[in-house]
Design an enzyme around this catalytic site. Sequence first.
Site, PDB file in Angstrom:
ATOM      1  N   LYS A  43      42.019 111.481  92.118  1.00 26.44           N
ATOM      2  CA  LYS A  43      43.134 112.055  93.056  1.00 26.44           C
ATOM      3  C   LYS A  43      42.593 113.039  93.771  1.00 26.44           C
ATOM      4  O   LYS A  43      42.627 112.973  95.110  1.00 26.44           O
ATOM      5  CB  LYS A  43      44.207 112.532  92.211  1.00 26.44           C
ATOM      6  CG  LYS A  43      45.167 111.813  91.485  1.00 26.44           C
ATOM      7  CD  LYS A  43      46.315 112.736  90.782  1.00 26.44           C
ATOM      8  CE  LYS A  43      47.158 111.996  89.603  1.00 26.44           C
ATOM      9  NZ  LYS A  43      48.164 112.770  89.144  1.00 26.44           N
ATOM     10  N   GLU A  47      45.101 107.858  76.999  1.00 26.14           N
ATOM     11  CA  GLU A  47      45.437 109.087  77.597  1.00 26.14           C
ATOM     12  C   GLU A  47      45.240 110.342  76.778  1.00 26.14           C
ATOM     13  O   GLU A  47      45.135 111.449  77.144  1.00 26.14           O
ATOM     14  CB  GLU A  47      46.692 109.300  78.737  1.00 26.14           C
ATOM     15  CG  GLU A  47      46.324 109.718  80.026  1.00 26.14           C
ATOM     16  CD  GLU A  47      47.657 109.471  81.001  1.00 26.14           C
ATOM     17  OE1 GLU A  47      47.196 108.578  81.837  1.00 26.14           O
ATOM     18  OE2 GLU A  47      48.458 110.220  81.033  1.00 26.14           O
ATOM     19  N   HIS A  98      41.916  81.946  73.504  1.00 25.38           N
ATOM     20  CA  HIS A  98      41.235  81.388  74.358  1.00 25.38           C
ATOM     21  C   HIS A  98      40.573  82.013  75.659  1.00 25.38           C
ATOM     22  O   HIS A  98      40.129  81.347  76.431  1.00 25.38           O
ATOM     23  CB  HIS A  98      42.171  80.129  74.957  1.00 25.38           C
ATOM     24  CG  HIS A  98      42.635  79.445  73.521  1.00 25.38           C
ATOM     25  ND1 HIS A  98      42.067  78.162  73.307  1.00 25.38           N
ATOM     26  CD2 HIS A  98      43.445  79.501  72.804  1.00 25.38           C
ATOM     27  CE1 HIS A  98      42.548  77.607  72.274  1.00 25.38           C
ATOM     28  NE2 HIS A  98      43.542  78.455  71.805  1.00 25.38           N
TER      29      HIS A  98
END
Length: 444
Positions: free
Chosen positions: A421, A286, A307
């Site tokens: 948003k 961010e 793995h």
Amino acid sequence: MAIKLNKSYLSDFVSDAEISAIRGEVENALKTTKEGTGAGSDFLGWYDLPLRYKTEEYDEIKKAAEQIKKDCDVLIVIGIGGSYLGARAAIEFIKSPLYNSLKKDTPDIYFSGNNISSTQMKELFDICEGRDVCVNVISKSGKTTEPAISFRIFREYLEKKYGEEGAKNRIYVTTDKSRGALKQLADQKGYKTFVVPDDIGGRYSVLTAVGLLPIAVAGCDLDAIMEGAAQANKELLSADYDNNSCLQYAAIRNILYRGGKKVEIMACYESAYAMMAEWWKQLYGESEGKDGKGILPDSVIYSTDLHSLGQIVQEGERNIFETVVDIKTSRNEVIIPSDAEDKDELNYIAGKSMHEVNRTATEATILAHSSGLVPNIVLELDGRTEADFGYMVYFFELACAVSGYTLGINPFDQPGVEAYKNNMFALLGKKGEKFDEIRAQLKK
Ligand code: PA5
């Protein structure tokens, strides 16, 4: 320094000359941070926080934590992004990723409001069934949809269970000191409130009430955390460039980025670090990912992910580097037993501790990956104490600011988080949003 930077595995990728060449830029970035002259300088409250945390509110946090411990079996912490990652990371790192399942005299702690899954919400109610519950809702803006939904649901639940007055004594609100819907609601209902300081952004806020209240409820020693952060503040702001692991980390990741290494994978060999890596990913992603720039932060827990992602790290596109958080000590020793039949052919390591084998796996993997042309920055950390946590938080916050300014971006804003948003509000039909315009863009 509590975090030592081991450059042994970098010599094929980053030269001393390159580290010297970038010195001026990194020192300037530090100066910009210190003097508050860069973009986003309104959000530098975290910078000297470890030197001025002993406030009335700090004592109130400790008192509230004691009360919560007495009042409940389950604490629900509601928040998203910087409003929950730090606390969850601290509890798992200092205590255990299995914290809720361990024998303890502190409440179980669950995190809600970081998604909109009704399935998970229902599971949380099942967990709360027949148990006493408190809630700590954390939102700096006081208007983020995900935690707001969760809080509305839990508030109704608590009011039904304990009555309005009973619920009031079980709800703790951490939000802006004066603004936002949550603050207004808290004042109207008389909830105990804590403040997210104006000058500290969410992802830099773990050492404020945002992180400290849930961390204290888990039984961690807040003073030791803050002393660790204060030690980092003292050491990292005074050591010169050549002897400063934090500045060197900021420098090296910028050098690697400029050389085409666009992905940084944080690796650790302790599962207790998984949420720390999530906190770090938010902090760096961010802070740096903007203006078309930024290293993509990713993370792995080894051996587990050897793995899964091990293959691509070893042999995939060579655009990655790893930052290994190498935790040197273990809290306990589990010895691998000898077996008379040795059918699993493990007797050659019988008598060794698992930690010793884990250390060997660390060395073997760093060697393999750096031989596979993946530069490995190794950050050595003694252990998983409160002080280690506090030190590490400050280390990564300072390195993030310095690295971000070196990259040429504002490390303290997050304009890109708004895009989804706005669409969501519009599609949900929130008043005043451009519903038709956004719906017309949907590909269906
Ligand atoms: O770092 C940040 O600022 C964000 O991740 C915020 O913490 C997150 O968006 C939650 O915001 P708020 O605390 O306002 O609900």
